[in-house]
Design an enzyme around this catalytic site. Structure first.
Site, PDB file in Angstrom:
ATOM      1  N   ARG A  83      44.816  47.196  28.286  1.00 43.36           N
ATOM      2  CA  ARG A  83      45.220  45.715  28.069  1.00 43.36           C
ATOM      3  C   ARG A  83      44.036  44.755  27.679  1.00 43.36           C
ATOM      4  O   ARG A  83      44.147  43.836  27.098  1.00 43.36           O
ATOM      5  CB  ARG A  83      45.635  45.328  29.545  1.00 43.36           C
ATOM      6  CG  ARG A  83      45.910  43.974  30.105  1.00 43.36           C
ATOM      7  CD  ARG A  83      46.548  43.756  31.250  1.00 43.36           C
ATOM      8  NE  ARG A  83      45.535  43.879  32.192  1.00 43.36           N
ATOM      9  CZ  ARG A  83      45.642  43.963  33.436  1.00 43.36           C
ATOM     10  NH1 ARG A  83      47.248  43.669  34.027  1.00 43.36           N
ATOM     11  NH2 ARG A  83      44.874  43.720  34.331  1.00 43.36           N
ATOM     12  N   LYS A 185      44.626  38.681  29.475  1.00 47.05           N
ATOM     13  CA  LYS A 185      43.736  38.139  30.601  1.00 47.05           C
ATOM     14  C   LYS A 185      42.439  37.556  29.909  1.00 47.05           C
ATOM     15  O   LYS A 185      41.347  38.191  29.799  1.00 47.05           O
ATOM     16  CB  LYS A 185      43.117  39.539  31.340  1.00 47.05           C
ATOM     17  CG  LYS A 185      43.563  39.361  32.806  1.00 47.05           C
ATOM     18  CD  LYS A 185      43.291  40.680  33.659  1.00 47.05           C
ATOM     19  CE  LYS A 185      42.994  40.248  35.075  1.00 47.05           C
ATOM     20  NZ  LYS A 185      44.179  39.976  35.835  1.00 47.05           N
ATOM     21  N   GLU A 221      54.854  33.238  37.047  1.00 50.02           N
ATOM     22  CA  GLU A 221      53.803  33.807  37.749  1.00 50.02           C
ATOM     23  C   GLU A 221      53.485  33.065  39.080  1.00 50.02           C
ATOM     24  O   GLU A 221      53.874  32.042  39.222  1.00 50.02           O
ATOM     25  CB  GLU A 221      52.661  33.602  36.817  1.00 50.02           C
ATOM     26  CG  GLU A 221      52.530  34.611  35.556  1.00 50.02           C
ATOM     27  CD  GLU A 221      51.705  35.921  35.697  1.00 50.02           C
ATOM     28  OE1 GLU A 221      51.343  36.169  36.755  1.00 50.02           O
ATOM     29  OE2 GLU A 221      51.103  36.235  34.504  1.00 50.02           O
TER      30      GLU A 221
HETATM   31  C1  LIG Z   1      45.436  40.061  36.559  1.00 48.16           C
HETATM   32  C2  LIG Z   1      46.518  39.427  36.780  1.00 48.16           C
HETATM   33  C3  LIG Z   1      47.782  39.819  37.349  1.00 48.16           C
HETATM   34  C4  LIG Z   1      47.747  41.090  38.045  1.00 48.16           C
HETATM   35  O1  LIG Z   1      47.746  42.255  37.312  1.00 48.16           O
HETATM   36  P1  LIG Z   1      47.106  43.704  37.933  1.00 48.16           P
HETATM   37  O2  LIG Z   1      47.016  44.429  36.655  1.00 48.16           O
HETATM   38  O3  LIG Z   1      48.236  44.072  38.841  1.00 48.16           O
HETATM   39  O4  LIG Z   1      45.914  43.363  38.716  1.00 48.16           O
HETATM   40  C5  LIG Z   1      48.772  39.248  37.321  1.00 48.16           C
HETATM   41  N1  LIG Z   1      48.777  37.848  36.769  1.00 48.16           N
HETATM   42  C6  LIG Z   1      47.814  37.113  36.275  1.00 48.16           C
HETATM   43  C7  LIG Z   1      48.110  36.105  35.642  1.00 48.16           C
HETATM   44  C8  LIG Z   1      46.500  38.018  36.032  1.00 48.16           C
HETATM   45  O5  LIG Z   1      45.652  37.370  35.680  1.00 48.16           O
END
Ligand SMILES: *Cc1c(COP(=O)(O)O)cnc(C)c1O
Length: 341
Positions: A83, A185, A221
């Protein structure tokens, strides 16, 4: 190795605690250096770094767990590594190799083993990999140099008294654009989420829920976590959208729901004015694992799912299974657990 005796393992929150070592690697002249472990928890970078001005940065979050048998588990770090590479491609940053990412996780956990909360306390060692554009630069363009860093901090169980549901409201803002960076991210998404989060918190909610930025009719989200709901027919449903961050926790829960509990799972549109199709709802991500959603406030009305105070039975069993796998109490699916040796 002895554990850190100054820390109260059962009452750790989610805040920065300086540990002994962190990993740093620098990209210069077209390649990554070998990387080092350092005790220095400060970076010295050019004032003209792109990370500071143009948001050329991305990060990850994952955890190390002290397992029941005393060994140390990482949960699907290869997913985080890939990712991060996706985030890098989107922001014109050099990819950090998956194998080296996993190796850096292991090195940092091993070097800071005394900060790994003991089994049974619910605590974990949170790992924060990040990449920033550095070096002297003025115009809007990719940085000449990059730093990949990875540090850790011990964190507590999110819920001290078990799975406590929280209430959420609908945000008046968007966190990402339909064809923007919502599925990566990257720092900019989070800067944009600070004000909506503050407004939600000031109004007494745990956080806000973002609707799809194009039509504002569909759930995307829950703060910085993914949304899922359980229908009356025991189906696990989660929104499908190009501006949602693909959560490792969410895809793991989907696999558990399908393979272990024989549930139907689907990624599809989740309309805010049809949320009564769900008997239970939750937010999921690495930090909180699952936050049961007690209710959602929308157009002046609080829609309650299972209960405002108690977790529903389906979310309870999904949570117990996921956490059981992470702490080595339940046999993991192939390839989910990486041992730190
Ligand atoms: C990091 C994150 C998540 C959760 O992802 P995981 O891989 O399960 O930790 C969900 N939504 C957003 C906006 C994030 O930044």
């Amino acid at each position: 190795m002895e554990t850190s005796d100054q820390l109260d393992w059962k009452h750790l929150g989610f805040s920065y605690i300086k540990t002994d070592y962190r990993y740093i690697s620098v990209w210069k002249n077209g390649s990554w250096d070998d990387g080092v472990m350092t005790e220095d928890n400060y970076l010295r970078i050019s004032e003209a770094s792109t990370a500071l001005h143009y948001g050329q940065e991305c990060f990850e979050g994952l955890k190390a767990y002290r397992a029941k048998d005393g060994s140390i588990n990482l949960f699907r770090p290869d997913r985080n590594a890939k990712r991060m590479q996706d985030s890098c491609r989107k922001l014109l940053m050099p990819e950090f190799p998956v194998e080296r990412f996993i190796d850096a996780c292991k090195k940092v956990v091993k070097a800071n083993e005394r900060f790994l909360p003991p089994y049974g306390t619910g605590g974990t060692l949170y790992l924060r990999p990040y990449m920033i554009g550095v070096g002297h630069n003025l115009g809007v363009k990719p940085a000449p140099e990059f730093i990949f860093g990875l540090f850790c901090s011990p964190v507590g169980a999110y819920f001290k008294d078990g799975l406590a549901p929280c209430n959420f409201c609908i945000a008046d803002y968007d966190r990402a654009a339909p064809l923007g960076t919502g599925s990566q991210k990257v720092g900019g998404n989070y800067a944009a989420s600070l004000l909506p989060h503050k407004l939600a918190a000031d109004a007494g909610f745990a956080d806000c829920i973002y609707l799809d930025p194009a039509t504002h009719t569909k759930i995307e989200e829950v703060g910085a976590a993914n949304f899922f709901g359980i229908t009356k027919d025991n189906e696990f449903v989660t929104p499908k959208s190009p501006s949602i961050l693909p959560s490792v926790t969410k895809y793991s829960l989907m696999e558990i729901a399908e393979k272990r509990f024989g549930m139907k799972v689907s990624e599809r549109d989740v309309y805010i004015d049809r949320i009564d199709e769900f008997t239970e709802a939750g937010a999921c991500g690495t930090a909180a694992v699952i936050t049961p959603i007690g209710g959602i406030s929308y157009k002046g009305k609080l829609h309650v799912f299972y209960s405002e105070t108690e977790v529903g039975p389906v979310i309870r069993k999904l949570y117990d299974t996921l956490v059981g796998i992470q702490f080595g109490e339940i046999e993991p699916p192939q390839g989910w657990i990486f041992k730190v040796e």
